[in-house]
Write an enzyme that holds these catalytic residues in place. Structure first.
Site, mmCIF file in Angstrom:
data_model
loop_
_atom_site.group_PDB
_atom_site.id
_atom_site.type_symbol
_atom_site.label_atom_id
_atom_site.label_comp_id
_atom_site.label_asym_id
_atom_site.label_seq_id
_atom_site.Cartn_x
_atom_site.Cartn_y
_atom_site.Cartn_z
ATOM 1 N N SER A 60 0.813 -1.217 0.000
ATOM 2 C CA SER A 60 0.000 0.000 0.000
ATOM 3 C C SER A 60 0.848 1.270 0.000
ATOM 4 C CB SER A 60 -0.962 -0.034 1.191
ATOM 5 O OG SER A 60 -1.917 0.988 1.118
ATOM 6 N N ASP A 70 -2.397 6.517 -3.415
ATOM 7 C CA ASP A 70 -1.255 5.876 -2.776
ATOM 8 C C ASP A 70 -0.762 4.749 -3.684
ATOM 9 O OD1 ASP A 70 -3.354 4.111 -2.394
ATOM 10 O OD2 ASP A 70 -2.701 3.490 -0.395
ATOM 11 N N ASP A 123 -1.015 1.544 -3.949
ATOM 12 C CA ASP A 123 -1.862 0.488 -4.508
ATOM 13 C C ASP A 123 -3.230 0.998 -4.942
ATOM 14 O OD1 ASP A 123 -2.963 0.804 -1.938
ATOM 15 O OD2 ASP A 123 -3.518 -1.309 -1.800
ATOM 16 N N ASP A 125 -5.874 2.405 -3.358
ATOM 17 C CA ASP A 125 -7.133 2.330 -2.611
ATOM 18 C C ASP A 125 -7.391 3.580 -1.776
ATOM 19 O OD1 ASP A 125 -5.267 1.915 -0.616
ATOM 20 O OD2 ASP A 125 -6.087 0.001 0.073
#
Length: 447
Positions: free
Chosen positions: A102, A241, A243, A245
């Site tokens: 992430s 960010d 990833d 999400d």
């Protein structure tokens, strides 16, 4: 039963340390394969990843483990976490696996799972995977070994899905948008979505090299985006960010608009259009200003524990659709099954374009309350919050603030710390009250 490996958001750590190794990922793939191959017929699992260099290594290890358990694998390549959730659901796959840490630096990595409905795995399934991690690994007969293929059109499918969450009657034509993809998983689909909907897009953070994910860019470090918006006199900026999400935005003045403010904009916009179904879920860390602003709108607001898993639990329990965190992890359950930065941005843009208002104007309806947080170190992990002298200090401050603010004491989940937070309408007063409680916590530790 307590889980040994899975945390609140999968398994995560520093590459090469603990369980974040190729050996463990091989066994994890096999264990997941054993769990998900128990259904009828031949099962398949999707694997996607962000752009960090270790993703290729772990992808190969997971693929080998899954194949050894007799599960077919579909490789998606670098794709946002919510894209993997969406494709797992649409392909009716047994599960989806995300290789990502992430918003963490490139030297961290981790694994997240989605079930066939595109949601996080329930605890009982994670416990079953952990059960197999304790067993001796074997390999199915050669004619049952899983096969692997790449899903070539994964990106295009996800782009079309994101666009479908924006009203067909609206267009982004005339908007100049700077999109910061954090050199992460949204580097290709992110700019494409907004461009195909009509916006003039200036992409930054779209040159991943395996080492620069989240480095000086993206939602964890939006300064470059703020400067670019001001320099180009753009209408707004969008930051994801690593990833994809999470979402933060920047208004035309270059001012940051965080997850609480974005959640407010979406909620108010939906209320005004008659599309808000139920209330809004925030977390213990959501700014008190969000609670007050929703209160003025007559919108019910509840707080979950910190973490998107707990936001989802509250939304599911109450059958509501909208929730999120200050960090920008926003969930719109009427659009998708998990937090999705691109989809969330489109919900904000729906309000902007639909009401012909700037982001500056829309955020003006909510006033963020000044907040001070102090981390008090503990010599060891222990329950300090419930000590009488600490409780007395908290109750005294709460009585003083009344409806003008709130107090939160929260033990850190990873370090021996107590986080002391006070919010109120006066910044100097809030800072002083926070120091007052922190001093009582330190005195209690010493006693």
């Amino acid at each position: 039963m307590n889980k040994q490996y899975f945390g609140t958001d999968g398994i995560r750590g520093t590459v090469g340390q603990g369980v974040i190794t190729p050996e463990f990922m091989l066994k994890l793939g096999w264990a997941a394969g054993k769990v998900f191959s128990s259904g009828e017929g031949r099962q398949r699992i999707l694997i996607g990843k962000d752009t960090r260099i270790s993703g290729y290594m772990f992808e190969s290890a997971l693929e080998a483990g899954l194949s050894a358990a007799g599960v077919d694998v579909m490789l998606l390549g670098p794709m946002p976490t919510p894209a993997i959730a969406y494709l797992t659901r649409t392909y009716r796959a047994a599960a989806g696996i995300v290789i990502s840490a992430s918003h963490n630096p490139y030297y961290d990595n981790g694994i997240k799972f989605f079930c066939t409905e595109g949601k996080k795995l329930p605890d009982e399934v994670e416990l079953r995977i952990e059960h197999y991690l304790g067993q001796v690994m074997d390999t199915v007969h050669s004619d049952l070994i899983g096969k692997t293929r790449k899903l070539e059109d994964a990106r295009g499918r996800y782009i079309e899905f994101c666009k479908s969450t924006f009203p067909r009657t609206l267009s982004l034509h005339g908007l100049r948008i700077v999109v910061d993809c954090a050199n992460g998983a949204t580097y290709a689909p992110g700019p494409a979505v907004f461009e195909e909907l009509g916006a003039e897009v200036i992409p930054i953070g779209v040159s991943p090299n395996g080492l620069n994910i989240n480095l000086g860019c993206g939602s964890t470090d939006p300064q470059a985006l703020q400067e670019k918006v001001r320099e180009l006199r753009a209408d707004l900026g969008i930051a994801f960010d690593g990833d994809g999400d999470r979402l933060l935005m920047v208004d035309s003045q270059g001012e940051l608009v965080d997850g609480d403010e974005l959640l407010y904009i979406i909620a108010r916009g939906r209320q005004q259009s008659g599309e808000l179904d139920g209330g809004v879920v925030g977390t213990l860390m959501s700014n008190y200003g969000l609670e007050l602003a929703l209160q003025q709108l007559g919108v019910e607001f509840v707080r979950a524990k910190v973490g998107d898993r707990y936001v989802m639990e509250q939304l599911t329990e109450r059958r509501w659709q909208l929730g999120g965190e200050s960090s920008g992890h926003i969930v719109c359950l009427d659009k998708t099954t998990t937090g999705d930065g691109i989809v969330s941005a489109l919900q904000v843009l729906t309000v902007m374009v639909g009401q012909d208002k700037s982001l500056d104007e829309l955020r003006a309806g909510m006033r963020k309350m000044p907040q001070t947080m102090i981390n008090v170190k503990l010599p060891e992990k222990r329950d300090v919050v419930s000590l009488p002298q600490v409780q007395d200090a908290v109750q005294s401050v709460e009585a003083h603030l009344g409806s003008r603010g709130r107090v939160l004491l929260r033990p850190s989940g990873t370090e021996p710390l107590i986080r002391v937070m006070v919010e109120g309408d006066d910044a100097d007063e809030v800072a002083g009250l926070c120091r007052q409680i922190a001093a009582e916590v330190e005195a209690a530790i010493g006693a």
